[in-house]
Design a protein around this motif. Sequence first.
Motif, PDB file in Angstrom:
ATOM      1  N   GLN A  12      86.159   0.297 -11.053  1.00  0.00           N
ATOM      2  CA  GLN A  12      85.878  -0.201 -12.401  1.00  0.00           C
ATOM      3  C   GLN A  12      84.908  -1.388 -12.338  1.00  0.00           C
ATOM      4  OE1 GLN A  12      88.917   0.617 -14.928  1.00  0.00           O
ATOM      5  NE2 GLN A  12      87.209   0.778 -16.304  1.00  0.00           N
ATOM      6  N   LEU A  15      81.386  -0.212 -11.492  1.00  0.00           N
ATOM      7  CA  LEU A  15      80.701   0.401 -12.639  1.00  0.00           C
ATOM      8  C   LEU A  15      80.188  -0.663 -13.598  1.00  0.00           C
ATOM      9  CD1 LEU A  15      83.098   3.387 -13.426  1.00  0.00           C
ATOM     10  CD2 LEU A  15      81.019   3.396 -12.036  1.00  0.00           C
ATOM     11  N   ILE A  26      84.467   2.708 -19.232  1.00  0.00           N
ATOM     12  CA  ILE A  26      84.857   3.905 -18.494  1.00  0.00           C
ATOM     13  C   ILE A  26      86.253   3.718 -17.904  1.00  0.00           C
ATOM     14  CG2 ILE A  26      84.291   5.413 -16.530  1.00  0.00           C
ATOM     15  CD1 ILE A  26      82.328   5.508 -18.961  1.00  0.00           C
ATOM     16  N   VAL A  28      89.074   4.607 -15.241  1.00  0.00           N
ATOM     17  CA  VAL A  28      89.161   5.089 -13.864  1.00  0.00           C
ATOM     18  C   VAL A  28      90.627   5.362 -13.561  1.00  0.00           C
ATOM     19  CG1 VAL A  28      88.750   4.514 -11.441  1.00  0.00           C
ATOM     20  CG2 VAL A  28      87.163   3.689 -13.203  1.00  0.00           C
ATOM     21  N   LEU A  37      86.952   9.916 -13.681  1.00  0.00           N
ATOM     22  CA  LEU A  37      86.198   9.035 -14.573  1.00  0.00           C
ATOM     23  C   LEU A  37      86.258   9.629 -15.965  1.00  0.00           C
ATOM     24  CD1 LEU A  37      82.958   8.340 -12.507  1.00  0.00           C
ATOM     25  CD2 LEU A  37      85.049   6.980 -12.589  1.00  0.00           C
ATOM     26  N   ALA A  54      80.629   5.456  -8.447  1.00  0.00           N
ATOM     27  CA  ALA A  54      82.053   5.652  -8.146  1.00  0.00           C
ATOM     28  C   ALA A  54      82.230   6.289  -6.770  1.00  0.00           C
ATOM     29  CB  ALA A  54      82.705   6.507  -9.226  1.00  0.00           C
ATOM     30  N   ASN A  65      84.167  13.818 -12.486  1.00  0.00           N
ATOM     31  CA  ASN A  65      83.420  13.079 -13.505  1.00  0.00           C
ATOM     32  C   ASN A  65      83.634  13.767 -14.846  1.00  0.00           C
ATOM     33  OD1 ASN A  65      81.600  11.713 -15.113  1.00  0.00           O
ATOM     34  ND2 ASN A  65      79.996  11.667 -13.560  1.00  0.00           N
ATOM     35  N   ILE A  67      83.305  12.212 -17.755  1.00  0.00           N
ATOM     36  CA  ILE A  67      82.633  11.408 -18.776  1.00  0.00           C
ATOM     37  C   ILE A  67      81.853  12.332 -19.699  1.00  0.00           C
ATOM     38  CG2 ILE A  67      80.881   9.650 -19.185  1.00  0.00           C
ATOM     39  CD1 ILE A  67      81.655   8.500 -16.395  1.00  0.00           C
TER      40      ILE A  67
END
Length: 82
Positions: A12, A15, A26, A28, A37, A54, A65, A67
């Motif tokens: 975190q 990022l 984001i 984690v 993520l 990450a 991922n 996201i």
Amino acid sequence: MEAPQYVAARVQRALAEDARTHELGIRVDIRGDQLFLRGQVEGAEQRERLGAVAHETAPALHLHNEIRVVDITEPGEDEHLD
């Protein structure tokens, strides 16, 4: 082996602080050897950069991922909050 919450905090922080990303929103999550993520960003490139940072921060974990890429409303348009 490092406790999952410490690894999550380190990812975190990376990022948020990495010059390529600077993302605070984001989430984690770490489950076993899986790194998740989650969140939203503007642009697929940013999503990819977050995944790269990450992975560099916790290379031993399997990265997921999740996201989502969202289109940010153009400035000047009315924003409707329900």
